[in-house]
Design a protein around this motif. Structure first.
Motif, short mmCIF file in Angstrom:
data_model
loop_
_atom_site.label_atom_id
_atom_site.label_comp_id
_atom_site.label_asym_id
_atom_site.label_seq_id
_atom_site.Cartn_x
_atom_site.Cartn_y
_atom_site.Cartn_z
N ALA A 84 0.87 -1.36 0.07
CA ALA A 84 0.14 -0.09 0.10
C ALA A 84 0.86 1.12 0.07
CB ALA A 84 -0.97 0.06 1.17
N ASN A 93 -2.78 -8.58 -9.60
CA ASN A 93 -3.40 -9.77 -8.65
C ASN A 93 -4.16 -10.90 -9.56
OD1 ASN A 93 -3.29 -7.65 -6.85
ND2 ASN A 93 -5.01 -6.63 -7.66
N ALA A 94 -4.76 -11.58 -8.98
CA ALA A 94 -5.46 -12.93 -9.56
C ALA A 94 -6.64 -13.46 -9.01
CB ALA A 94 -4.39 -13.94 -9.96
N LEU A 122 -8.22 -13.37 -0.29
CA LEU A 122 -9.65 -12.91 -0.02
C LEU A 122 -10.52 -13.74 -0.83
CD1 LEU A 122 -11.80 -10.78 1.26
CD2 LEU A 122 -11.66 -9.71 -1.12
N VAL A 124 -13.67 -14.71 -2.83
CA VAL A 124 -14.70 -14.01 -3.44
C VAL A 124 -15.84 -14.92 -3.70
CG1 VAL A 124 -13.29 -12.01 -4.53
CG2 VAL A 124 -13.68 -14.27 -5.75
N HIS A 136 -9.16 -14.24 -4.42
CA HIS A 136 -8.38 -12.96 -4.92
C HIS A 136 -7.29 -13.00 -4.11
CE1 HIS A 136 -7.71 -8.86 -5.47
NE2 HIS A 136 -8.09 -9.00 -6.85
N LEU A 138 -3.59 -10.82 -3.67
CA LEU A 138 -3.17 -9.45 -4.10
C LEU A 138 -1.72 -9.69 -4.12
CD1 LEU A 138 -3.79 -6.26 -3.55
CD2 LEU A 138 -2.98 -6.64 -1.47
N GLY B 26 -3.95 2.40 1.85
CA GLY B 26 -4.32 1.26 0.81
C GLY B 26 -5.52 1.61 0.13
N ARG B 29 -5.16 4.39 -2.48
CA ARG B 29 -4.20 4.11 -3.35
C ARG B 29 -4.61 2.98 -4.35
NH1 ARG B 29 1.93 3.64 -2.86
NH2 ARG B 29 1.57 3.87 -4.86
N PHE B 30 -5.00 1.80 -3.85
CA PHE B 30 -5.33 0.89 -4.65
C PHE B 30 -6.59 1.10 -5.58
CE2 PHE B 30 -3.61 -2.74 -1.38
CZ PHE B 30 -2.20 -2.27 -2.09
N ASP B 32 -9.07 -0.98 -7.19
CA ASP B 32 -10.36 -1.51 -7.51
C ASP B 32 -10.89 -1.91 -6.20
OD1 ASP B 32 -8.77 -3.73 -7.37
OD2 ASP B 32 -10.07 -4.79 -8.87
N LEU B 34 -11.83 -4.98 -5.03
CA LEU B 34 -11.04 -6.17 -4.32
C LEU B 34 -9.85 -5.96 -3.68
CD1 LEU B 34 -12.15 -9.06 -7.06
CD2 LEU B 34 -13.21 -8.51 -4.96
N ALA B 35 -9.02 -5.06 -4.22
CA ALA B 35 -7.60 -4.86 -3.78
C ALA B 35 -7.86 -4.01 -2.62
CB ALA B 35 -6.84 -3.98 -4.95
N LEU B 37 -10.10 -4.30 -0.58
CA LEU B 37 -10.91 -4.92 0.62
C LEU B 37 -9.56 -5.31 1.60
CD1 LEU B 37 -13.77 -6.85 -0.79
CD2 LEU B 37 -13.66 -5.02 1.23
N HIS B 38 -8.54 -5.70 0.59
CA HIS B 38 -7.25 -6.35 1.33
C HIS B 38 -6.61 -5.19 2.44
CE1 HIS B 38 -6.61 -10.02 -0.77
NE2 HIS B 38 -6.86 -9.42 -1.87
N THR B 39 -6.74 -4.14 2.14
CA THR B 39 -6.46 -3.20 3.22
C THR B 39 -7.38 -2.67 4.05
OG1 THR B 39 -6.63 -1.29 2.07
CG2 THR B 39 -4.64 -2.16 1.72
N LYS B 42 -7.83 -5.96 6.41
CA LYS B 42 -6.85 -6.73 7.29
C LYS B 42 -6.22 -5.87 8.14
CE LYS B 42 -8.59 -9.68 4.16
NZ LYS B 42 -7.59 -10.53 3.03
N ALA B 83 -15.68 -8.68 4.64
CA ALA B 83 -14.91 -8.68 3.59
C ALA B 83 -15.35 -9.58 2.18
CB ALA B 83 -13.69 -8.86 3.72
N GLY B 87 -16.84 -8.57 -1.35
CA GLY B 87 -16.15 -8.78 -2.53
C GLY B 87 -17.06 -9.72 -3.69
N TYR B 91 -17.85 -8.74 -7.14
CA TYR B 91 -17.49 -9.30 -8.27
C TYR B 91 -18.89 -9.54 -9.16
CZ TYR B 91 -15.04 -12.79 -11.16
OH TYR B 91 -14.55 -13.60 -12.10
N LEU B 100 -6.61 -5.64 -14.29
CA LEU B 100 -5.63 -5.75 -13.01
C LEU B 100 -5.23 -7.34 -12.71
CD1 LEU B 100 -6.75 -2.89 -10.95
CD2 LEU B 100 -4.55 -3.04 -12.08
N LEU B 101 -5.95 -8.07 -13.30
CA LEU B 101 -5.80 -9.63 -13.07
C LEU B 101 -5.14 -10.46 -13.93
CD1 LEU B 101 -9.58 -10.28 -11.84
CD2 LEU B 101 -7.60 -9.92 -10.30
#
Lengths: 174, 113
Positions: A84, A93-94, A122, A124, A136, A138, B26, B29-30, B32, B34-35, B37-39, B42, B83, B87, B91, B100-101
């Motif tokens: 971040a 990502n994937a 994560l 989904v 997902h 990161l 995060g 800055r992230f 989308d 899904l990204a 949600l990671h920050t 968590k 989350a 998510g 989706y 981005l994937l």
């Protein structure tokens, strides 16, 4: 069998009574009794389906899972924090499908919960009929690639099975 | 002794605050949902855990520690579920930046069935 059935009724009630006492913040006879009463009421009013069929709790496995979870939380938390903060483009990502080997709902739920709680992964989507989690990820490269991410999820499943897996789980996976 | 404890508590608190800060950064800055949600879900939890730990180190009665454990457990059980639901909704409603994937096995499997 009788003992197991009794445990299914008693354990949630006692658990709710403990939470009740913790919320009141002091242990007294009145709190314990009213906690049990509330627990019985909730258990009687909302009969939830039993999901833990065949699950066997192993203290050693649970402690190891918790310890690993705390460590990985710190490790991947630091990584996501850096992703971040660092300058440059956002991470790549994937969404990967992870086919779990367990047939136990409880094992699947705990694996999904742990995966979602850990930074960097994560869940989904869940497909219960095929025991597949869609995760997902990161920053795939920072996590060592797609295969590594998949393997990490399966390793987590194994840790959950060591903690609370059914006999079938243990036969098939361990 | 109590100075050492104070320093430890301060360090843990600052660490928690730092993680919460990175969660905010995060989120901004992230690119989308899904990204983000990671920050959002968590490091923020880690921040809360650190804060609870700091309070626990200073707690006087053991029952107070019980409440902290209760808060930590509830957070650890509910944050991932929240989350996941956000998510999943993101989706399903197509709010995912496919560019981005590098691989998306869910849309592959969804289009198959």
């Amino acid at each position: 069998m009788r003992v197991v059935t009794a445990m299914r009724v008693v354990a949630p009630v006692v658990g709710m009574a403990v939470i009740w006492i913790l919320l009141w913040g002091n242990l007294s006879v009145a709190n314990a009794l009213s906690g049990l009463a509330v627990g019985l009421l909730v258990a009687a009013l909302s009969r939830l389906p039993h999901v833990g069929a065949g699950a066997r709790i192993r203290i050693g496995g649970c402690l190891r899972l918790l310890g690993w979870f705390a460590l990985d939380m710190a490790r991947s938390g630091t990584r996501v924090a850096w992703q971040a903060l660092r300058p440059g483009p956002p991470p790549v990502n994937a969404v990967i499908a992870v086919a779990l080997r367990t047939h136990s709902d409880l094992t699947m739920v705990f694996t999904a919960l742990a995966l979602s709680a850990l930074p960097g992964s994560l869940v989904v989507e869940v497909r219960r009929s095929r025991q597949t989690l869609y995760v997902h990820v990161l920053g795939v490269d920072e996590q060592g690639g797609l295969d590594k991410a998949r393997q990490d999820a399966l390793d987590l499943e194994k840790r959950v099975i060591r903690a609370i897996g059914t006999a079938d789980d243990r036969r098939e996976v361990l | 002794m109590s100075v050492a404890l104070d320093v430890l508590v301060a360090v843990v608190l600052l660490l928690g605050a730092l993680f919460s800060l990175t969660a905010g950064v995060g989120l901004l800055r992230f690119p989308d949902t899904l990204a983000r949600l990671h920050t959002g879900a968590k490091p923020q939890v880690i921040g809360l855990m650190a804060t609870l730990l700091a309070i626990g180190l200073r707690a006087e009665a053991p029952l107070n520690i019980g409440i902290l454990l209760l808060v930590a457990t509830c957070q650890l059980m509910t944050a991932p579920v929240a989350a996941h639901m956000v998510g999943r909704a993101a989706y399903r409603s197509g709010r995912v930046r496919a560019d981005l994937l590098i691989i998306d096995e869910l849309s592959r499997d969804l289009s198959e069935s």
